[in-house]
Motif scaffolding. Sequence first.
Motif, PDB file in Angstrom:
ATOM      1  N   LYS A 194     -20.670   2.432  11.585  1.00 57.35           N
ATOM      2  CA  LYS A 194     -21.305   3.479  10.777  1.00 57.35           C
ATOM      3  C   LYS A 194     -21.272   4.776  11.574  1.00 57.35           C
ATOM      4  CE  LYS A 194     -25.606   4.741   8.473  1.00 57.35           C
ATOM      5  NZ  LYS A 194     -26.980   4.362   8.152  1.00 57.35           N
ATOM      6  N   ASP A 244     -24.032  14.210   6.975  1.00 61.70           N
ATOM      7  CA  ASP A 244     -24.931  13.162   6.500  1.00 61.70           C
ATOM      8  C   ASP A 244     -26.382  13.550   6.743  1.00 61.70           C
ATOM      9  OD1 ASP A 244     -22.503  11.144   8.011  1.00 61.70           O
ATOM     10  OD2 ASP A 244     -22.767  11.329   5.852  1.00 61.70           O
ATOM     11  N   PHE A 286     -30.340   4.232  11.158  1.00 57.76           N
ATOM     12  CA  PHE A 286     -29.705   2.927  11.303  1.00 57.76           C
ATOM     13  C   PHE A 286     -30.733   1.832  11.041  1.00 57.76           C
ATOM     14  CE2 PHE A 286     -25.867   4.630  13.050  1.00 57.76           C
ATOM     15  CZ  PHE A 286     -26.282   5.779  13.711  1.00 57.76           C
TER      16      PHE A 286
END
Length: 195
Positions: free
Chosen positions: A2, A13, A80
């Motif tokens: 990722k 992002d 995450f």
Amino acid sequence: MKIVKIGRSSSNDVVIQDNQVSRAHCQIIEDYGQFTIIDTNSTNGVFINGMRMRTNGQQPLRSTDIVRIGNTTLNWTQYFPPIGNGTGTGTGTGAGPVPVPPRPEPGFSVLSLVSFIISMVGVLMLTVPPLWFFWWWWIVVGLVFLASLILASIGASSDGRGTGFAIAADIVSGIGVVGAIVMIIVLLSNGIYGL
């Protein structure tokens, strides 16, 4: 793997509204539980635990590392999911919540409703006693219930909605298919062909 892109530009992002942050300031990469931060040619640099990283450099991250870009301190583990116990390199604790997929809204799918209606048609077909002695009639009844079973299965799994109609149709149609097969066997084994 990722990759989370961080900067002032809306194409990132994570967008940081801080004039000291470059348009594309840095990236954090997660690969099998190992985290790395990369300075993507930022003007004012990336600071890990108060120490400036080399421009265009990269550095492993631990969950306890404090990342600062411009005037902003990042709670970077929130990007995450939780991994490990937070001890050592690449074991982010995931301080932010883990996204949970939304539950389907109550309601019904059209296929589930149609399957329920078809199963009820099959039940109505069973209320015609003069046709009970025709084996082909039970094939027709069995096919109606089978169609209802198939539509109920597709309707319930397609969008996760309408499970009440789908379950009702499954139960009625399952019993109907088995009953139709039993009747066909009984009629044919007794020599009652009803042609």
